[in-house]
Design an enzyme around this catalytic site. Structure first.
Site, mmCIF file in Angstrom:
data_model
loop_
_atom_site.group_PDB
_atom_site.id
_atom_site.type_symbol
_atom_site.label_atom_id
_atom_site.label_comp_id
_atom_site.label_asym_id
_atom_site.label_seq_id
_atom_site.Cartn_x
_atom_site.Cartn_y
_atom_site.Cartn_z
ATOM 1 N N GLU A 191 85.909 123.708 39.090
ATOM 2 C CA GLU A 191 85.910 122.472 38.306
ATOM 3 C C GLU A 191 84.518 122.076 37.799
ATOM 4 O O GLU A 191 84.040 120.962 38.031
ATOM 5 C CB GLU A 191 86.559 121.337 39.108
ATOM 6 N N GLU A 308 94.873 125.496 41.162
ATOM 7 C CA GLU A 308 95.174 124.285 41.929
ATOM 8 C C GLU A 308 96.220 123.497 41.163
ATOM 9 O O GLU A 308 96.124 123.362 39.946
ATOM 10 C CB GLU A 308 93.945 123.389 42.123
#
Length: 532
Positions: A191, A308
């Site tokens: 991320e 995810e």
């Protein structure tokens, strides 16, 4: 809790469960709604897409050195059969991977990683290797994330970063063999679009980090798979592809993440309120858009991995513990279809310390199981999917799968997903309540073309009062600590065993019909096995 009160709760719950799910001819006739699932045993759609069990997440690498973590994963592998596992923190200081001597010369140590990866491979689970975060001896700054202080800064020396990735990849090759490592995935960072947060640098600096890491992997073997950008919210995908294409940087897959909330992506210490999105296509819409962006790019055949995903991005969301979450998982996986090569649920266990060690048995953690190994409804959703055969049958119903296996047994997995969150409440207020499920009417199973013979039918359920330990825990008074007897009781009430079984005969007409009542956010698996 006094002993007599505990037994009263058990008796009440068991009685309530039997009443809730009792099926009778009179109740069927009163049902105002009928949903029909009609399939022909011989009308095959094709191979069942099992991408849902391709990968599952875990918190950080060092947690994987714990005995209870490995015990839970071993059980999860046996019953849910995940093929890969992905986790943060492979390079953080608690894994003792990297340091430098007085002259600034790198020193490498992979013994902790070996102690983690050896049992993974012995279990039959391959690593989806996330390359991050930055060892402090290689970091350009002090910024960290989470209780365990993962350094999120760019490297002070990109050549040394590449060398670290190269040495680790070479170590994997020497230890496990190139044919094994060819089956792995190497994902660069996590991320990076959340800055500050997971990455203190810019997009340009992330692309540089990726370029050096990809080169380090490919220097060992051109066939090894590397990708990214592992972003939150399906971001940076076209930019990533454009950068790699323009600069001749290798990329084998796109990875990104999505959570089913309306706003926000990062809740480092689990303190923010969250709201489950009303959007029917939350999460799945992101996946379909990602596939579209790849298809329209200069590299249209790249694999897509959502490394995810879940309903919520915080490790303090009671929705994760609720029976509602099981139906949510199935709904999203069905909507995604074949748009992604994997959908890695975040995560398999509540042994997860981003916000620090947790202090209560049920705290809204991401896991399929609690810290003490109590299986949540989410665990059973994956275990039920794992029972589906390899051949999918043509089925017009959008919230079910009908499959058969090589032995000819039939499986029907169906569910209802209903968004019940009120407009004026967040998840933390709503999903801590007792939430009895309303009726959704009758399900009519119309199965045709079944080979004649005697069959054993098993019916499994997830819903309010079935494989629903969180509701039981709440009715026990939400004790801050559970004794051994309470843990054993909750495990026994969430064991995933059949709710009912019977034997039936199918005549030469090949028709088998069954009716059952369904409630909000309930999951039902019907397994038809031919008797010898």
């Amino acid at each position: 809790m006094k002993k007599y009160k505990f037994h009263l709760i058990v008796a009440t719950l068991l009685t309530g469960s039997m009443t809730m799910y009792a099926q009778s001819e009179s109740s069927t006739k009163k049902a105002p709604l009928v949903r029909t699932i009609s399939v022909d045993y011989n009308n095959e759609k094709g191979a069942m897409n099992k991408m849902f069990k391709m990968c599952v997440g875990a918190g950080r690498a060092n947690e994987g050195l714990r005995a209870d973590w490995q015990q839970q994963l071993r059980l999860t592998k046996a019953e849910c059969d995940f093929q890969y596992i992905r986790m943060h923190g492979l390079f953080t200081d608690d894994m003792a991977v990297y340091k430098e001597d007085r002259m600034g010369k790198p020193e490498y140590n992979f013994m902790y990683i070996d102690a983690l990866f050896d049992p993974l491979l012995e279990m039959g689970i391959k690593p989806f290797v996330e390359l991050g975060f930055m060892p402090s001896a290689l970091a350009s700054g002090p910024e960290t994330i989470f209780w365990w202080q993962g350094n999120v800064t760019p490297p002070k020396d990109y050549e040394k970063w590449e060398a670290l990735v190269y040495e680790l990849t070479m170590h994997f090759t020497e230890r496990y063999g190139k044919d094994e490592v060819k089956t792995w995935y190497f994902e660069v960072w996590n991320e990076p679009n959340l800055s500050p947060g997971f990455w203190s640098g810019t997009q340009e600096e992330y692309f540089k980090l990726y370029q050096y890491a990809a080169r380090g992997v490919k220097r060992v073997n051109e066939d090894y798979r590397v990708g990214g950008p592992a972003t939150a919210g399906a971001s940076w995908e076209p930019e990533m592809i454009e950068f790699c294409k323009k600069n001749n940087v290798p990329i084998d897959f796109i990875s990104t993440h999505s959570y089913g909330v309306d706003v926000g992506f990062l809740d480092e210490y689990g303190q923010a309120g969250t709201r489950l999105s009303k959007n029917k296509w939350s999460v799945s819409g992101d996946v379909l858009q990602s596939r579209k962006e790849i298809a329209e790019s200069s590299l249209p055949n790249l694999e897509l991995h959502y490394t995810e995903w879940s309903s919520s991005y915080t490790p303090a969301d009671p929705l994760h513990d609720s029976y509602h979450q099981a139906a949510y998982i199935l709904e999203k996986i069905k909507q995604v279809g074949d748009a992604a090569q994997s959908m890695s649920y975040w995560v398999f266990t509540d042994i997860f310390e981003e916000a620090g060690p947790r202090f209560t048995p049920f705290h809204g953690g991401f896991g399929l199981m609690t810290i003490q190994g109590i299986k949540k409804p989410t665990y059973h959703a994956y275990a039920f999917m794992n029972q589906l055969g390899n051949t999918e049958l043509v089925n017009a119903d959008s919230s079910s799968w009908v499959c058969k296996n090589s032995a000819g047994d039939l499986q029907v997995l169906l569910w209802d997903f209903t968004h019940t969150l009120p407009d004026d409440m967040n998840n933390q207020q709503y999903y801590i309540q007792d939430l009895p499920a309303k009726s959704k009417g009758r399900i009519s199973l119309d199965l045709q073309g079944i080979p004649a013979g005697r069959y054993h039918i098993e019916t499994y359920k997830i819903g309010y009062g079935f494989n629903d330990p969180y509701t039981l825990y709440a009715q026990m008074g939400r004790p801050a600590q559970l004794n051994r007897q309470q843990v054993a009781f909750l495990k026994s009430q969430s064991n995933g065993l059949p709710a009912s079984s019977e034997q039936v005969s199918v005549t030469s007409d090949g028709i088998l019909q069954r009716d059952l009542m369904l409630t909000e956010n309930e999951v039902v698996l019907v397994v038809l096995k031919k008797m010898m």
